[in-house]
Each structure stands twice: as structure tokens, then as C-alpha cells.
Design a protein around this motif. Structure first.
Motif, short mmCIF file in Angstrom:
data_model
loop_
_atom_site.label_atom_id
_atom_site.label_comp_id
_atom_site.label_asym_id
_atom_site.label_seq_id
_atom_site.Cartn_x
_atom_site.Cartn_y
_atom_site.Cartn_z
N LEU A 1 36.28 33.20 22.61
CA LEU A 1 37.03 32.95 21.38
C LEU A 1 36.23 32.05 20.44
O LEU A 1 36.42 32.09 19.22
CB LEU A 1 38.38 32.30 21.71
CG LEU A 1 39.31 31.98 20.54
CD1 LEU A 1 39.69 33.24 19.78
CD2 LEU A 1 40.57 31.29 21.05
N ASP A 2 35.32 31.26 21.00
CA ASP A 2 34.48 30.37 20.19
C ASP A 2 33.65 31.15 19.16
O ASP A 2 33.30 30.61 18.11
CB ASP A 2 33.53 29.56 21.08
CG ASP A 2 34.26 28.58 21.97
OD1 ASP A 2 35.50 28.63 22.00
OD2 ASP A 2 33.61 27.77 22.64
N ILE A 3 33.32 32.39 19.46
CA ILE A 3 32.53 33.20 18.53
C ILE A 3 33.37 33.62 17.35
O ILE A 3 32.96 33.53 16.19
CB ILE A 3 31.95 34.45 19.24
CG1 ILE A 3 30.97 34.03 20.33
CG2 ILE A 3 31.28 35.38 18.24
CD1 ILE A 3 30.45 35.18 21.17
N ALA A 4 34.59 34.09 17.64
CA ALA A 4 35.46 34.61 16.58
C ALA A 4 36.00 33.52 15.67
O ALA A 4 36.12 33.70 14.46
CB ALA A 4 36.61 35.40 17.19
N VAL A 5 36.35 32.38 16.25
CA VAL A 5 36.91 31.27 15.47
C VAL A 5 35.91 30.11 15.51
O VAL A 5 35.77 29.43 16.52
CB VAL A 5 38.28 30.82 16.02
CG1 VAL A 5 38.85 29.68 15.18
CG2 VAL A 5 39.26 32.00 16.04
N ASN A 6 35.23 29.92 14.38
CA ASN A 6 34.23 28.87 14.31
C ASN A 6 34.38 28.10 13.00
O ASN A 6 35.31 28.35 12.23
CB ASN A 6 32.82 29.46 14.45
CG ASN A 6 32.57 30.59 13.46
OD1 ASN A 6 32.75 30.41 12.25
ND2 ASN A 6 32.16 31.75 13.96
N ALA A 7 33.47 27.18 12.75
CA ALA A 7 33.59 26.32 11.56
C ALA A 7 33.60 27.12 10.27
O ALA A 7 34.26 26.75 9.30
CB ALA A 7 32.46 25.29 11.55
N GLU A 8 32.88 28.22 10.24
CA GLU A 8 32.80 29.03 9.04
C GLU A 8 34.04 29.90 8.84
O GLU A 8 34.51 30.10 7.72
CB GLU A 8 31.55 29.93 9.10
CG GLU A 8 31.37 30.81 7.88
CD GLU A 8 30.15 31.72 7.99
OE1 GLU A 8 30.02 32.62 7.14
OE2 GLU A 8 29.36 31.54 8.94
N THR A 9 34.58 30.42 9.94
CA THR A 9 35.67 31.40 9.84
C THR A 9 37.07 30.79 9.91
O THR A 9 38.04 31.43 9.50
CB THR A 9 35.56 32.47 10.94
OG1 THR A 9 35.70 31.84 12.22
CG2 THR A 9 34.22 33.18 10.86
N VAL A 10 37.20 29.58 10.43
CA VAL A 10 38.55 29.05 10.70
C VAL A 10 39.46 28.98 9.46
O VAL A 10 40.66 29.24 9.57
CB VAL A 10 38.47 27.67 11.41
CG1 VAL A 10 37.94 26.57 10.49
CG2 VAL A 10 39.82 27.29 11.98
N PRO A 11 38.94 28.70 8.24
CA PRO A 11 39.86 28.66 7.09
C PRO A 11 40.51 30.00 6.77
O PRO A 11 41.56 30.04 6.13
CB PRO A 11 38.97 28.19 5.93
CG PRO A 11 37.81 27.53 6.57
CD PRO A 11 37.58 28.30 7.83
N LYS A 12 39.90 31.10 7.19
CA LYS A 12 40.43 32.42 6.88
C LYS A 12 40.82 33.18 8.16
O LYS A 12 40.95 34.40 8.15
CB LYS A 12 39.40 33.23 6.09
CG LYS A 12 38.03 33.30 6.75
CD LYS A 12 36.99 33.87 5.82
CE LYS A 12 35.60 33.84 6.48
NZ LYS A 12 34.53 34.27 5.58
N SER A 13 41.00 32.44 9.25
CA SER A 13 41.30 33.07 10.54
C SER A 13 42.79 33.19 10.80
O SER A 13 43.60 32.42 10.28
CB SER A 13 40.66 32.28 11.69
OG SER A 13 39.26 32.48 11.72
#
Length: 384
Positions: free
Chosen positions: A114-126
């Protein structure tokens, strides 16, 4: 002449013939300026146990929208063994809305992916979708609790890191989550420290294999799932493959999830929001469908008719009743049952998983670059 050709010939492009990624980035920026606003590209992680129906849920979305990146074919979906990525393109090629969809297979042992899908770059739009199997009620709640804890733990972990450089981001996401619940909601104060910062959707799949278990069991399952969803700030929808209405409800929930992630929900008028509203059904004996903010602790109630309760006591009461109604298999040892019930989801690092994470990160970067280039080349070709 296409935008791609013009940019490659223009001195102002500032890139060499081989600097294709800088060219793609420049074209993306130009496209966003033309649209007048920058719509976020939703990043959706789909979690759940073995055989819950994650792949089927994703295919429902892909085929319904006719998006690029779909697997195609009419054969039964094959189970995902680790981490699978697809992208969904909606609308015309030149002004498409793109969503990134991750399916985490492999069960609990690979939850760290899950660390790949939700990261610092993607979390605002996840956003996160958790699929559970109603046909296995004795395992369902433990699976749901595991994936909820793994998801919220990852979100908190990454937001703590983001806060060090961008302290405004975690606050902004929580404000949005509270706004989805509603500032005037009767449970706003009770849930303000419990709800997840990013959108959550619980999909209770295979209702067709569960709906004949009896009135009391249906009631307990529905109220427990509603309690879990409401207390975590999630939407909830049942899926019954024999009833087309549940498929439409699922699609409405998925569409709303993506509108939230793009920021469209905040900009839409009340008339448009009403037009695109998710169907609501809180009848215990039927396929439940309810969005975040539409339920309440009072409506859910408690099985023990507690005179006074809060979110925690209500949730604990329903979980206790659920486990009495759907006892676990006696073949499991006390130690196994205690481990499953534990609220501590410590995912110990394993060499194999860490290696897979590294490999997947490299593959993902390559895939995203390739997808971005393919979309831009397709758009440029359509304007030639």
C-alpha cells in the motif's frame, strides 16, 4: 499541426529532441492552462481479502466508463497476486479525466505494498476502497478491521511526513473530510478525531450469497457495517450480482469518490449534486447504500439499548454483538483469534516484501511515464 510537433520545433520549448519527458510535462502544463484549472487525477487504492471481489469491482468501473487501461475480454477476472495498476480515462482524448487505480492482492502478507499507491505525492488526491465478502460473515469483520487499520495507519504515517515540509496539507485534508460529514451534522464533534483524512468507501460484496441468512443476522450485519463506516467517515454499499440496482449504486459511489478527489464536489451547485446523488437505502434486510454524512449514531442505535453512548461504545457494542451472532470457527486457536482481534497492525519488514516494493516502485515510475506519453501522443494525434 499537432501541439506535439509545434512544441518540438519551437525554440521556446527549451528541450532537446531526446528530452521527451520534459516535453510531455510542458504539454501537460499547457493543457491545464487551456482548461483554466488543474483537476487532480484521482488515485484509488482497492484493498480486501482473498476472493472478496476486488478485481470484479474494478472491472465494473473500467467497463462502465469505457476507459483506457482496461483489461478487456469477457473471461472471468483472474486473481491479483501482488499489486496491479490500471488507469481510467473518461471523456474525449483531448480533455480526458484520468484516474489511477491500484489493486492490492496477495492478502494481508503484502499489505505493505500500500506504501506504493499512497505516498507523499499521491495522498492529497487519494481515496481507498475496501472490499469485503458478505458470503464469509465469520471472517468479514476481521478482514474489514484489518484493512481499515492498515489504510488509516498508512495515511497518518505519510501525512506526518508531509507535515514536516507542507504543514497545511494534513490540515486541509482533514477540513475536507469534516466538510464531507457536514459542519452541522449531529455527530460532527463526536467523530472529528475518528474520521479518515481521505475518502473511504466500503464495498460489501456478494450480498446475493448472504441475503437469506435470516432477519436478525441481516440486521446485525447491516448495523455493524454502518457503525464501522460512519465512525471512520466512509461510505457503504452492498453489491448483489442478481440485482442491477446495486451495480448502479456502486457506480454512483465510485463516481462520487472520483468527484471528491478531483475537487469537483466542492465546486458543483446543489442542483448538480442532487442530480448525481448516491442512492440511499438503510433498510437492514435490503442492499444498503449510504454516503458519508448521511448516517448518524442515533439512526444506527445500539443493540443493547444503552441509555448513553458515544462513537466508541456504540461501535464496541455492535462488534461484540456481531461476533456473538457470527462466531469464528472453533478450529482456530485462542492465539490465532487474539491475533486477528488485535488493534495493533504492526507490519514487520520482510526482505521479500521490501524487494518487491523496490521493484514495483521502478515499474510504476516507468508505467506512469509511458501512460503520460501515450495520452499526450494520442491527444496530439487527434489534433493533427
Amino acid at each position: 499541426t499537432s501541439n506535439l510537433q509545434m512544441a518540438s520545433k519551437s525554440p521556446s520549448a527549451g528541450v532537446g529532441a531526446t528530452d521527451i519527458w520534459a516535453l510531455v510535462q510542458k504539454l501537460q502544463q499547457e493543457d491545464r492552462k487551456k482548461r483554466g484549472s488543474e483537476l487532480a487525477e484521482p488515485n484509488i487504492a482497492v484493498l480486501g481479502g482473498h476472493g472478496a471481489g476486488k478485481t470484479t469491482i474494478i472491472q465494473t468501473l473500467m467497463f462502465r466508463e469505457g476507459g483506457a487501461g482496461k483489461s478487456g475480454g469477457s473471461s472471468a477476472p483472474q486473481p491479483t497476486t501482488s499489486l496491479d495498476y490500471k488507469y481510467l480515462r473518461q471523456g474525449s482524448t483531448s480533455n480526458a479525466k484520468v484516474s489511477h487505480i491500484w489493486e492490492l492482492g496477495g492478502g494481508r502478507d503484502l499489505a505493505k505494498l500500500l506504501d506504493i499507491a499512497v505516498n507523499a505525492e499521491t495522498v492529497p488526491k487519494s481515496g481507498i476502497i475496501i472490499v469485503v465478502d458478505l458470503s464469509k460473515p465469520c471472517e468479514m469483520i476481521d478482514d474489514l478491521n484489518f484493512w481499515l487499520r492498515a489504510a488509516t495507519r498508512r495515511v497518518r504515517e505519510i501525512l506526518d511526513k508531509v507535515a514536516q515540509k507542507k504543514p497545511r496539507v494534513p490540515k486541509m485534508l482533514m477540513e475536507r473530510a469534516q466538510a464531507r460529514l457536514g459542519e452541522k451534522h449531529q455527530d460532527a464533534l463526536a467523530l472529528q478525531k475518528r474520521i479518515c483524512s481521505i475518502p473511504l468507501l466500503i464495498v460489501a460484496n456478494k450480498f446475493d450469497k448472504f441475503k437469506n441468512v435470516g432477519v436478525e443476522k441481516l440486521r446485525v450485519a447491516a448495523r455493524t457495517l454502518r457503525a464501522i463506516a460512519h465512525c471512520n467517515g466512509a461510505g457503504l454499499v452492498y453489491v448483489d450480482k442478481s440485482v442491477s440496482g446495486t451495480r448502479q449504486a456502486l457506480l454512483a459511489h465510485l463516481a462520487k469518490l472520483q468527484r471528491i478527489q478531483r475537487g469537483e464536489e466542492e465546486k458543483e451547485s446543489k442542483r448538480l449534486r442532487k442530480k448525481d446523488a448516491v442512492p440511499m437505502n438503510i433498510k437492514d434486510l435490503e442492499a444498503v447504500s449510504i454516503s458519508m454524512g448521511e448516517d448518524s449514531l442515533k439512526e444506527i442505535g445500539t443493540p443493547s439499548n444503552l441509555p448513553r453512548y458515544n462513537a466508541k461504545t456504540l461501535l464496541d457494542d455492535w462488534l461484540s454483538t456481531y461476533r456473538e451472532t457470527f462466531p469464528k470457527s472453533p478450529s482456530k486457536s485462542a492465539a490465532e483469534m487474539k491475533a486477528e482481534d488485535s488493534n495493533n497492525v504492526e507490519l514487520d519488514p520482510e526482505a521479500a516484501v521490501d524487494t518487491m516494493l523496490t521493484q514495483k516502485n521502478v515499474q510504476v515510475k516507468q508505467m506512469q511515464r509511458g501512460n503520460a506519453l501515450a495520452r499526450k501522443m494520442a491527444a496530439a494525434g487527434g489534433k493533427t
